[in-house]
Write a protein that holds these residues in place. Structure first.
Motif, mmCIF file in Angstrom:
data_model
loop_
_atom_site.group_PDB
_atom_site.id
_atom_site.type_symbol
_atom_site.label_atom_id
_atom_site.label_comp_id
_atom_site.label_asym_id
_atom_site.label_seq_id
_atom_site.Cartn_x
_atom_site.Cartn_y
_atom_site.Cartn_z
ATOM 1 N N LEU A 39 0.857 -1.174 0.000
ATOM 2 C CA LEU A 39 0.000 0.000 0.000
ATOM 3 C C LEU A 39 0.900 1.233 0.000
ATOM 4 C CD1 LEU A 39 -2.822 -0.756 2.624
ATOM 5 C CD2 LEU A 39 -2.896 -1.051 0.141
ATOM 6 N N ASN A 40 0.569 2.197 -0.822
ATOM 7 C CA ASN A 40 1.354 3.424 -0.815
ATOM 8 C C ASN A 40 0.633 4.492 0.005
ATOM 9 O OD1 ASN A 40 -0.589 4.763 -2.490
ATOM 10 N ND2 ASN A 40 0.326 3.778 -4.287
ATOM 11 N N ARG A 41 1.257 5.626 0.174
ATOM 12 C CA ARG A 41 0.721 6.648 1.072
ATOM 13 C C ARG A 41 -0.606 7.206 0.585
ATOM 14 N NH1 ARG A 41 5.075 11.109 1.610
ATOM 15 N NH2 ARG A 41 3.491 11.899 3.034
ATOM 16 N N GLY A 94 -7.481 3.844 -5.005
ATOM 17 C CA GLY A 94 -8.486 4.047 -3.978
ATOM 18 C C GLY A 94 -7.922 3.835 -2.587
ATOM 19 N N THR A 95 -8.651 4.331 -1.587
ATOM 20 C CA THR A 95 -8.231 4.176 -0.200
ATOM 21 C C THR A 95 -8.499 2.754 0.266
ATOM 22 O OG1 THR A 95 -8.713 6.494 0.276
ATOM 23 C CG2 THR A 95 -8.549 5.012 2.157
ATOM 24 N N ARG A 96 -7.492 2.113 0.848
ATOM 25 C CA ARG A 96 -7.620 0.746 1.354
ATOM 26 C C ARG A 96 -7.564 0.694 2.881
ATOM 27 N NH1 ARG A 96 -8.261 -3.465 -2.797
ATOM 28 N NH2 ARG A 96 -7.423 -2.545 -4.699
ATOM 29 N N LEU A 97 -7.011 1.734 3.498
ATOM 30 C CA LEU A 97 -6.793 1.700 4.946
ATOM 31 C C LEU A 97 -6.954 3.095 5.520
ATOM 32 C CD1 LEU A 97 -5.729 0.087 7.481
ATOM 33 C CD2 LEU A 97 -3.431 0.801 6.781
ATOM 34 N N ALA A 98 -7.718 3.192 6.618
ATOM 35 C CA ALA A 98 -7.814 4.437 7.378
ATOM 36 C C ALA A 98 -7.176 4.209 8.743
ATOM 37 C CB ALA A 98 -9.270 4.860 7.534
ATOM 38 N N VAL A 99 -6.455 5.207 9.234
ATOM 39 C CA VAL A 99 -5.707 5.053 10.487
ATOM 40 C C VAL A 99 -5.959 6.255 11.390
ATOM 41 C CG1 VAL A 99 -3.435 4.813 11.540
ATOM 42 C CG2 VAL A 99 -3.914 3.686 9.352
#
Length: 421
Positions: free
Chosen positions: A277-279, A309-314
């Protein structure tokens, strides 16, 4: 499974042998376990963003600000050799080709899907058996293996294979034992990290995967062990007395928890660590704020021609902790998933492998699912579904799942700094 460092040594997951010396002569070889390996050398991670936790000295730390260069990073193609070991006290009932087919191409396919095609693990199996000098029973192979016996096994295996294998050509070494030999214990499969590299063919061997699986083997077992080769931790909980449930931390989620899990796709946090995953696919949510975002299913292959697309929210919750939020759907490595939805889990960078570095949050604590298939039914229905809301009270974070898009993505609202009650 991995091992732990001892004097003279130990392996990865539960124990890790420590091969101490010797170079080509393989003298004074001692095995070492992976679970207590120190932080090791680092290289800066240019994809790091503010919500990335720093790497610590914990074994297989989930900090992301740097990469431990003691491990190969699977953001490029890597080559693996499979060496098949037979013993004087047993005539193999299988062939090397049959044992290789137990694991490949399935393991390569698992990582190809998980990395969105960014990583290919190329297997190079030997076509013949390599004879060990001692009977299988002489090594007393078992899960919590005596360090001296394990050292002898590794010393003999590398010495026996050396005339046939140019170790300098490979990034990963699999030592596969005859599954029908009387002294082979399938529970002993693990990664063995060497306290000091073993020199062979001009290359430094830093670790080996010792495979003692039955034929056919446990599902995804080699994907789990290979994850340790890439500096991923064990996510299961091992009871002190060996009895009780091992899967209370993450249940079916992520192959590093259970190789039998219904949703073995690596967590988004692991994918971020490995460079898959990139930034731009990771969204940091800082509070107090309401943030609407669309999460693409983590295991879904990228649509051709589609934008990233967004894969991860932190959500960063402390100096050494964060909440991770991702969507899990029945596709790719997650095709057998029990419950689709938005998964929330806590990540800590100070917990070592096997010490609970990831904790899945059960958003349905009063129910369970897939009791006849799940490795831990209480967490099988952990994700939030459409129209559901869950507040992580101790962190002041609320997650609401609004709906799904026509393409199957999940529209989510994340509210931070929610008053604690």
């Amino acid at each position: 499974m991995e091992g732990q460092q001892t004097q003279p040594g130990s392996p990865d997951g539960v124990e890790r042998p420590r091969l101490r010396a010797a170079a080509a002569a393989l003298t004074s070889l001692a095995a070492v376990a992976a679970t207590s390996l120190v932080a090791g050398p680092a290289v800066a991670d240019t994809s790091a963003v503010p919500c990335a936790l720093p790497r610590t000295a914990a074994h297989h730390s989930l900090g992301l600000d740097s990469w431990n260069t003691a491990y190969p990073r699977p953001d490029r193609n890597l080559d693996a050799v499979m060496i098949f070991l037979s013993f004087p006290d047993s005539s193999p009932l299988t062939t090397p080709a049959e044992l290789a087919a137990d694991h490949f191409p399935a393991t390569s396919d698992f990582f190809r899907r998980a990395s969105y095609g960014k990583f290919l693990l190329r297997a190079h199996p030997l076509r013949q058996w390599v004879r060990m000098p001692q009977k299988s029973t002489a090594y007393r192979i078992k899960r919590d293996w005596d360090a001296d016996r394990r050292s002898a096994y590794l010393r003999d295996a590398i010495a026996a294979a050396d005339p046939l294998v140019d170790f300098s050509r490979y990034d990963v070494v699999y030592l596969v034992a005859d599954p029908d030999a009387p002294g082979v214990d399938s529970d002993a499969t693990k990664v063995v990290n060497f306290d000091q590299p073993v020199r062979a063919d001009g290359a430094d061997l830093k670790r080996a995967v010792t495979v003692f699986e039955r034929h056919p083997p446990d599902r995804n077992v080699l994907a789990h062990e290979t994850g340790h080769v890439f500096d991923l931790p064990d996510l299961y909980h091992r009871p002190a007395d060996g009895k009780g449930d091992w899967d209370t931390h993450v249940g079916d989620w992520d192959v590093m928890g259970s190789q039998f899990g219904l949703a073995p796709e690596p967590f988004g946090w692991h994918k971020w660590k490995l460079g898959w995953l990139n930034r731009w696919q990771v969204r940091c949510v800082a509070g107090p704020a309401d943030r609407m975002l669309t999460l693409e299913p983590l295991a879904a292959a990228p649509a051709r021609g589609a934008s990233v697309g967004t894969r991860l929210a932190v959500v960063r919750t402390g100096a050494n902790t964060a909440l991770a939020i991702e969507a899990r759907s029945a596709t790719g490595n997650d095709r057998d998933i029990c419950t689709e939805g938005v998964l929330i889990y806590r990540v800590g960078n100070e917990a070592a492998s096997g010490g609970g570095p990831v904790q899945v949050i059960d958003t349905h604590p009063k129910t369970e699912a897939c009791w006849d298939e799940s490795v831990y039914p209480p967490l099988a229905d952990a994700p939030l579904g459409v129209g559901e809301t869950f507040t992580v009270k101790e962190d002041g974070v609320r997650v609401e799942v609004a709906d799904r898009t026509p393409t199957g993505a999940w529209n989510v609202k994340i509210t931070t700094a929610v008053p604690r009650r």
